[in-house]
Scaffold this active site. Sequence first.
Site, PDB file in Angstrom:
ATOM      1  N   PHE A 161     -43.377  44.601 -28.898  1.00 55.87           N
ATOM      2  CA  PHE A 161     -44.732  44.137 -29.323  1.00 55.87           C
ATOM      3  C   PHE A 161     -45.136  42.472 -29.256  1.00 55.87           C
ATOM      4  O   PHE A 161     -44.325  42.137 -30.045  1.00 55.87           O
ATOM      5  CB  PHE A 161     -45.331  44.795 -30.578  1.00 55.87           C
ATOM      6  CG  PHE A 161     -45.056  46.322 -30.872  1.00 55.87           C
ATOM      7  CD1 PHE A 161     -45.945  47.087 -30.358  1.00 55.87           C
ATOM      8  CD2 PHE A 161     -43.960  47.174 -31.023  1.00 55.87           C
ATOM      9  CE1 PHE A 161     -46.011  48.688 -30.611  1.00 55.87           C
ATOM     10  CE2 PHE A 161     -43.781  48.292 -31.432  1.00 55.87           C
ATOM     11  CZ  PHE A 161     -44.842  49.024 -30.850  1.00 55.87           C
ATOM     12  N   ASP A 162     -46.224  42.195 -28.661  1.00 56.01           N
ATOM     13  CA  ASP A 162     -46.703  40.865 -29.189  1.00 56.01           C
ATOM     14  C   ASP A 162     -47.294  41.031 -30.531  1.00 56.01           C
ATOM     15  O   ASP A 162     -47.233  42.003 -31.064  1.00 56.01           O
ATOM     16  CB  ASP A 162     -47.790  40.652 -28.292  1.00 56.01           C
ATOM     17  CG  ASP A 162     -48.250  39.081 -28.541  1.00 56.01           C
ATOM     18  OD1 ASP A 162     -47.497  38.226 -28.973  1.00 56.01           O
ATOM     19  OD2 ASP A 162     -49.400  38.958 -28.187  1.00 56.01           O
ATOM     20  N   GLY A 163     -47.440  39.905 -31.204  1.00 55.61           N
ATOM     21  CA  GLY A 163     -47.860  39.820 -32.413  1.00 55.61           C
ATOM     22  C   GLY A 163     -49.455  39.636 -32.709  1.00 55.61           C
ATOM     23  O   GLY A 163     -50.012  40.653 -32.874  1.00 55.61           O
TER      24      GLY A 163
END
Length: 297
Positions: A161-163
């Site tokens: 996941f990106d943040g």
Amino acid sequence: MPATLHGQLVVAISSRALFDFEAENEVFEAGDDRAYMALQQARLDEPAPPGVAFSLVKKLLAFNADGEKRVEVVVLSRNDPISGLRVFRSAAHYALPIERGVFTRGQSPWRYLRPLSSQLFLSANDDDVRQALAAGVAAARVMPLSRQASSAHPQELRIAFDGDAVLFSDEAEQVFQRDGLQAFQAHEQARAHQPLPAGPFKPVLEALRRLQAATRSGMRVRTALVTARSAPAHERAIRTLMNWQIEVDEAMFLGGLAKGEFLREFEPDFFFDDQAGHVASAAAHVPAGQVAAGVAS
């Protein structure tokens, strides 16, 4: 008593995300749905090749292998019901226990996410993804031509996941877009102990952790946070996860480096990011999708 999906992780997925229907889709995009339906009918006995999210779905369903229903995958598609026959036959060919599907023949299917209690929606259609996100469902537009997932980890579901604008809100990203990197770093350093608001994929990460804790199927979950943040802005991201009492297995603070090669080494079954450039970098190496949420998308 009617059937219920209560307590399960419900994933809705379009037929193009699950299977490779790109050749057939060219006929559909030409505007002749009758020709598309005829083509799909002619290929009913021909299993469709695996699509970009096939590995993700296969591993999610493997968490039910001990007989306990923890995950439900539902096909939610703009396809017509005849084409839906091929989708179900293809699923059966690959021994994917998918029982439910909604086929809307060109109409947007996102409105069925609520009665399905879906927590995640994957589709190749950008409009459908944006409508799902607006309705509060975590959703991503898959890149159908992404590299297929590695087969090196058959007993481990790997998701990256990106943040900002994915796990977290785009609060900090707005500062970066408006005022630049230096202001962003100062903003995040000053708020290091203040948890970020939740983004659309926080419930998905929570569901994966519950899945890991409950399973007796032999499957495992491994997660990674892959973000363009760097020190000192890394601290707020980690402290936010600590505040949520959610752990990730790996964290990559890349300071703007291209994410693709790092993801190639992690070998996820899927990667979620809000920015088109990061998704394009990832898609050359791993299955990837864009989360059309936040100021940068």
